[in-house]
Write a protein that holds these residues in place. Structure first.
Motif, short mmCIF file in Angstrom:
data_model
loop_
_atom_site.label_atom_id
_atom_site.label_comp_id
_atom_site.label_asym_id
_atom_site.label_seq_id
_atom_site.Cartn_x
_atom_site.Cartn_y
_atom_site.Cartn_z
N ILE A 1 -5.49 -39.68 26.58
CA ILE A 1 -4.07 -39.93 25.98
C ILE A 1 -3.24 -39.57 27.48
N GLU A 2 -3.59 -38.79 28.46
CA GLU A 2 -2.93 -38.65 29.50
C GLU A 2 -3.09 -40.17 30.54
N PHE A 3 -4.12 -40.65 30.39
CA PHE A 3 -4.52 -42.04 31.38
C PHE A 3 -3.52 -43.09 30.49
N GLY A 4 -3.70 -43.09 29.08
CA GLY A 4 -3.14 -44.06 28.36
C GLY A 4 -1.31 -44.17 28.44
N GLN A 5 -0.82 -42.99 28.49
CA GLN A 5 0.48 -43.07 28.58
C GLN A 5 0.81 -43.36 29.90
N MET A 6 0.18 -42.84 30.88
CA MET A 6 0.46 -43.26 32.57
C MET A 6 0.48 -44.70 32.59
N TYR A 7 -0.55 -45.42 32.16
CA TYR A 7 -0.83 -46.69 32.47
C TYR A 7 0.21 -47.74 31.83
N ARG A 8 0.57 -46.99 30.51
CA ARG A 8 1.55 -47.76 29.54
C ARG A 8 2.99 -47.82 30.35
N ARG A 9 3.31 -46.57 31.08
CA ARG A 9 4.36 -46.67 31.66
C ARG A 9 4.53 -47.33 32.95
N PHE A 10 3.42 -47.65 33.51
CA PHE A 10 3.27 -48.23 34.75
C PHE A 10 3.29 -50.01 34.46
N GLY A 11 3.04 -50.36 33.06
CA GLY A 11 3.27 -51.66 32.45
C GLY A 11 2.19 -52.27 32.08
N SER A 12 0.93 -51.57 31.78
CA SER A 12 -0.07 -52.14 31.15
C SER A 12 0.12 -51.91 29.66
#
Length: 458
Positions: free
Chosen positions: A182-193
């Motif tokens: 979940i931490e990586f998922g939200q992080m990379y979604r906010r980066f644009g992935s």
């Protein structure tokens, strides 16, 4: 053979601090680290990920600037090289600080390499043979690689290798819907992935209460993250666009197609190459070192601290392991693992903070309990910051009036929860907090109000 008073294997959170205490007490210490000083937290866990979470939060806030009356010229862009450079500068400072403190300690000799027991009191590191009556294991853990069909036919990432990725994934598929995923998922979604989280269970963070899982799901989906639950039969096959991840064996449900896949399905202790059998040290079926309440193994003089003992998988529990060992050995203070209250946080945004028992556990215990809940939309500080997602929940023993546990999901809750945690350690009734006057405006000030709304748990 080189003889020392103690040997410490692994430079995670517990090892370096213990080396300092032992040498201050006049002991000589051999310290062994095979690769990176600082352990998981400094190198591939807390420090780098939370640095990147901060960058992702900045990007997310910038995209919402108009909500705060702030105008930006043009779209928000992510410079991954700059993100990584910032992260690595923070990591390097911590890592170098740990290593330098050990190497500058005149009573501590540092050995670099893989340690392996030859007997109960001897360890080999390369060409060096070390001997000591006391040996402390602090070897940590690594990402578990599940035995999914096709797992070795596709390139996959772990939390470690993902940090080495210098480009932004087009579509990151994450297998595992708990804290790391979940931490990586939200992080990379906010980066644009584009991000898809695949979870075998029927809900995310399944060890939490159902209302917490539902709130976490809503937050992630609100940011455009795809979530696939009840993935009973996960398989991976190569695809022209990267990797195809199937979620069912006997249905027509389509697979998820991604450019990258991250495996976030648990941790495995780094005990497989320690030669524990030659020392007679017992482990469980998963490889965790078996220890008692004071972190002693079944072999006299050998202790296990941190992630490798299965008693906790957090930096704070590893550091507390050091405190327990040092207190018993040096301070005549009989501290125990069972003295500590479970506490942890998931650093999605907003963070989830957890202490003690959750509602499900309280119900199963049969205790007569009181419960209080409050949405973050009723917390002025959260509303003022424009970050009012989530809710607070606290459980209290109806007879003793002591706090049993709490789940706080919301802005600042990773800090606010400590007023409840400290009350639990003090053994004080919940009224101690309820009658406290907290500073306004803060998130913490709503906890007394929350406790004032307690009602019987049905």
């Amino acid at each position: 053979m080189q003889t020392f008073d103690a040997i410490i294997i692994g430079a995670g959170q517990a090892g370096p601090s213990l080396a300092s205490r032992l040498t201050e007490a006049g002991m000589t210490v051999a310290f062994v680290e095979r690769k990176l000083f600082g352990g998981t937290c400094v190198n591939t866990g807390c420090t780098p990920t939370k640095a990147m979470v901060a960058s992702a939060y900045a990007a997310h806030t910038a995209r919402r600037a108009a909500e705060y009356g702030v105008k930006l010229n043009g779209p928000v862009e992510i410079d991954m090289k700059a993100v990584i450079a910032r992260r690595e500068a923070i990591v390097a400072k911590s890592r170098n600080g740990v290593e330098n403190s050990l190497r500058k300690n005149p009573r501590c000799t540092v050995f670099t390499g893989t340690a392996s027991f030859e007997s109960r009191h001897t360890v080999k590191v390369g060409d060096d043979r070390l001997e000591a009556k006391q040996i402390f294991l602090n070897v940590g853990g690594r990402a578990t690689i599940p035995d999914f069909p096709g797992i070795h036919e596709v390139p996959f990432l772990t939390n470690t290798s993902l940090l080495a990725l210098e480009t932004l994934p087009k579509h990151l598929i994450i297998v595992g819907g708990s804290y790391i995923g979940i931490e990586f998922g939200q992080m990379y979604r906010r980066f644009g992935s584009e991000v898809t989280i695949i979870e075998k269970a029927s809900r995310l963070v399944q060890h939490e209460d159902e209302d917490v899982s539902a709130a976490v799901l809503d937050i992630l989906q609100g940011e455009g993250i795809h979530v696939r639950l009840d993935a009973e039969c996960i398989s991976l096959v190569p695809h022209a666009e990267g990797v195809s991840v199937g979620v069912q064996c006997n249905s027509d449900e389509p697979p998820s197609i991604g450019s990258h896949v991250l495996l976030a399905v648990g941790r495995t202790p780094n005990t497989q190459d320690l030669g524990l059998d030659r020392a007679g040290v017992a482990t469980d079926e998963r490889g965790y070192v078996l220890v008692d309440d004071q972190l002693r193994t079944n072999v006299e003089g050998i202790y296990a601290m941190g992630d490798c003992n299965g008693k906790g998988a957090f930096t704070h529990t590893a550091y507390n392991d050091f405190e327990i060992v040092a207190a018993n050995l040096l301070d005549n203070d009989p501290r125990r693992v069972s003295d500590r209250i479970p506490c942890y946080a998931m650093y999605m945004d907003p963070p989830l903070a957890r202490i003690g028992m959750n509602e499900t556990e309280v119900r199963k215990s049969g205790k007569r309990a009181l419960i209080g809940t409050r949405p973050m939309t009723r917390v002025n500080r959260a509303v003022e910051k424009g970050e009012s997602l989530g809710f607070m929940k606290v459980l209290v023993d109806a007879e003793s009036k002591k706090v049993l546990g709490a789940s706080l999901l919301g802005v600042g809750c990773d800090e606010a929860i400590h007023c409840l945690l400290d009350t639990m350690y003090a053994g004080a009734p919940y009224s101690t907090v309820q009658r406290a006057v907290h500073i306004h405006p803060t998130v913490s000030e709503l906890i007394p109000t929350l406790l004032g709304s307690l009602k019987p748990l049905d």
